[in-house]
Each structure stands twice: as structure tokens, then as C-alpha cells.
Write a protein that holds these residues in place. Structure first.
Motif, PDB file in Angstrom:
ATOM      1  N   VAL A  12       0.980  -1.184  -0.041  1.00 59.58           N
ATOM      2  CA  VAL A  12       0.041   0.206  -0.067  1.00 59.58           C
ATOM      3  C   VAL A  12       0.982   1.272   0.014  1.00 59.58           C
ATOM      4  O   VAL A  12       0.546   2.334  -0.865  1.00 59.58           O
ATOM      5  N   LEU A  13       1.967   1.267   0.765  1.00 64.44           N
ATOM      6  CA  LEU A  13       2.899   2.438   0.797  1.00 64.44           C
ATOM      7  C   LEU A  13       3.696   2.586  -0.610  1.00 64.44           C
ATOM      8  O   LEU A  13       3.946   3.941  -0.904  1.00 64.44           O
ATOM      9  N   VAL A  14       3.905   1.517  -1.108  1.00 66.63           N
ATOM     10  CA  VAL A  14       4.573   1.694  -2.439  1.00 66.63           C
ATOM     11  C   VAL A  14       3.573   2.196  -3.706  1.00 66.63           C
ATOM     12  O   VAL A  14       3.883   3.234  -4.292  1.00 66.63           O
ATOM     13  N   ALA A  15       2.350   1.799  -3.476  1.00 61.79           N
ATOM     14  CA  ALA A  15       1.401   2.354  -4.301  1.00 61.79           C
ATOM     15  C   ALA A  15       1.061   3.981  -3.972  1.00 61.79           C
ATOM     16  O   ALA A  15       0.724   4.825  -4.842  1.00 61.79           O
ATOM     17  N   THR A  16       1.267   4.188  -2.800  1.00 59.65           N
ATOM     18  CA  THR A  16       0.731   5.668  -2.325  1.00 59.65           C
ATOM     19  C   THR A  16       2.088   6.614  -2.594  1.00 59.65           C
ATOM     20  O   THR A  16       1.958   7.634  -3.035  1.00 59.65           O
ATOM     21  N   ALA A  17       3.255   5.891  -2.949  1.00 60.79           N
ATOM     22  CA  ALA A  17       4.516   6.749  -3.330  1.00 60.79           C
ATOM     23  C   ALA A  17       4.405   7.084  -4.773  1.00 60.79           C
ATOM     24  O   ALA A  17       4.957   7.916  -5.109  1.00 60.79           O
ATOM     25  N   LEU A  18       3.874   5.965  -5.544  1.00 59.73           N
ATOM     26  CA  LEU A  18       3.708   6.235  -6.865  1.00 59.73           C
ATOM     27  C   LEU A  18       2.545   7.437  -7.142  1.00 59.73           C
ATOM     28  O   LEU A  18       2.653   8.280  -7.902  1.00 59.73           O
ATOM     29  N   GLY A  19       1.422   7.438  -6.043  1.00 54.65           N
ATOM     30  CA  GLY A  19       0.534   8.470  -6.378  1.00 54.65           C
ATOM     31  C   GLY A  19       1.215   9.823  -6.153  1.00 54.65           C
ATOM     32  O   GLY A  19       0.608  10.963  -6.624  1.00 54.65           O
ATOM     33  N   LEU A  20       2.320   9.732  -5.264  1.00 49.63           N
ATOM     34  CA  LEU A  20       2.604  11.107  -5.043  1.00 49.63           C
ATOM     35  C   LEU A  20       3.402  11.699  -6.091  1.00 49.63           C
ATOM     36  O   LEU A  20       3.501  12.773  -6.211  1.00 49.63           O
ATOM     37  N   LEU A  21       4.167  10.641  -6.906  1.00 50.50           N
ATOM     38  CA  LEU A  21       4.663  11.107  -7.938  1.00 50.50           C
ATOM     39  C   LEU A  21       3.678  11.804  -8.957  1.00 50.50           C
ATOM     40  O   LEU A  21       4.025  12.835  -9.565  1.00 50.50           O
ATOM     41  N   ARG A  22       2.648  11.315  -9.152  1.00 54.35           N
ATOM     42  CA  ARG A  22       1.491  11.762 -10.145  1.00 54.35           C
ATOM     43  C   ARG A  22       0.932  13.094  -9.450  1.00 54.35           C
ATOM     44  O   ARG A  22       0.711  13.762 -10.246  1.00 54.35           O
ATOM     45  N   LEU A  23       0.807  13.162  -8.263  1.00 49.90           N
ATOM     46  CA  LEU A  23       0.503  14.497  -7.525  1.00 49.90           C
ATOM     47  C   LEU A  23       1.454  15.496  -8.056  1.00 49.90           C
ATOM     48  O   LEU A  23       0.993  16.647  -8.375  1.00 49.90           O
ATOM     49  N   LEU A  24       2.780  15.132  -7.872  1.00 50.35           N
ATOM     50  CA  LEU A  24       3.725  16.110  -8.242  1.00 50.35           C
ATOM     51  C   LEU A  24       3.995  16.728  -9.800  1.00 50.35           C
ATOM     52  O   LEU A  24       4.234  17.749  -9.869  1.00 50.35           O
ATOM     53  N   ARG A  25       3.676  15.650 -10.590  1.00 48.70           N
ATOM     54  CA  ARG A  25       3.854  15.884 -11.842  1.00 48.70           C
ATOM     55  C   ARG A  25       2.593  15.898 -12.568  1.00 48.70           C
ATOM     56  O   ARG A  25       2.757  15.756 -14.130  1.00 48.70           O
ATOM     57  N   GLY A  26       1.537  15.787 -12.220  1.00 50.55           N
ATOM     58  CA  GLY A  26       0.155  15.912 -12.937  1.00 50.55           C
ATOM     59  C   GLY A  26       0.067  16.879 -13.740  1.00 50.55           C
ATOM     60  O   GLY A  26       0.366  17.973 -13.241  1.00 50.55           O
TER      61      GLY A  26
END
Length: 95
Positions: A12-26
Motif C-alpha cells: 500500500v505504501l509503494v502504491a501511495t508513493a507512486l501516487g505522490l509522483l503523479r501528484l507532483l507531476r500531474g
């Protein structure tokens, strides 16, 4: 059983970290809001998994985070649509 829960929390934390990348680069506001919702959901899942492993009182923090995520979605829809209308009504420069 504890090892399985720890592995699930790590996933879950790895998936959340990938979401953080999308948040920063969306590219747009809607994509960033969806990534923020993913972060909220991942945080809730991690807290609920943590509450089964150690302290059941962590579930209260997870429920509070879920409530805040729901309010954030409503605020984005309410104010984000108004902001989108303001952006579309501006004249385009160079015309």
C-alpha cells in the motif's frame, strides 16, 4: 499473519508513493486531485492495517482521515468547477 499484514502495508505504501509522483507531476488539477485522493486512501489503508497489528486506537485516526478526504473532494468539485469557469471565460492572449 503479522508478516502478511506488514507485506500488505508495504505494498500500500509503494502504491501511495507512486501516487505522490503523479501528484507532483500531474498535468491538470483533476489529475492532481485524484492523486491526492489516492494518497488519502493509501494512508487510510496503511493506518487500518497498522491498527490490526498494534494499537486499535489508530483506527480512529484512519476514520478522521477518511472524513477529511471526503470533504476535500467536495471542496474541489465546488470550488474547482468555479475556477474552471473563470479560466475558460478569459480571453486568450494573442487573438
Amino acid at each position: 499473519m503479522t508478516e502478511f499484514l506488514v507485506a500488505a502495508a508495504c505494498l500500500v505504501l509503494v502504491a501511495t508513493a507512486l501516487g505522490l509522483l503523479r501528484l507532483l507531476r500531474g498535468p491538470g488539477d483533476a489529475e492532481r486531485m485524484m492523486a491526492a485522493q489516492l494518497l488519502g486512501t493509501g494512508g487510510i489503508a496503511a493506518l487500518l492495517l497498522g491498527s490490526t497489528i498494534s494499537d486499535p486506537a489508530i483506527a480512529d485516526a484512519a476514520l478522521t482521515l477518511a472524513l477529511l478526504a471526503a470533504f476535500a473532494s467536495v471542496a474541489f468539485v465546488k470550488y474547482g468547477s468555479r475556477l474552471g469557469l473563470l479560466r475558460s471565460s478569459r480571453p486568450v492572449e494573442g487573438e
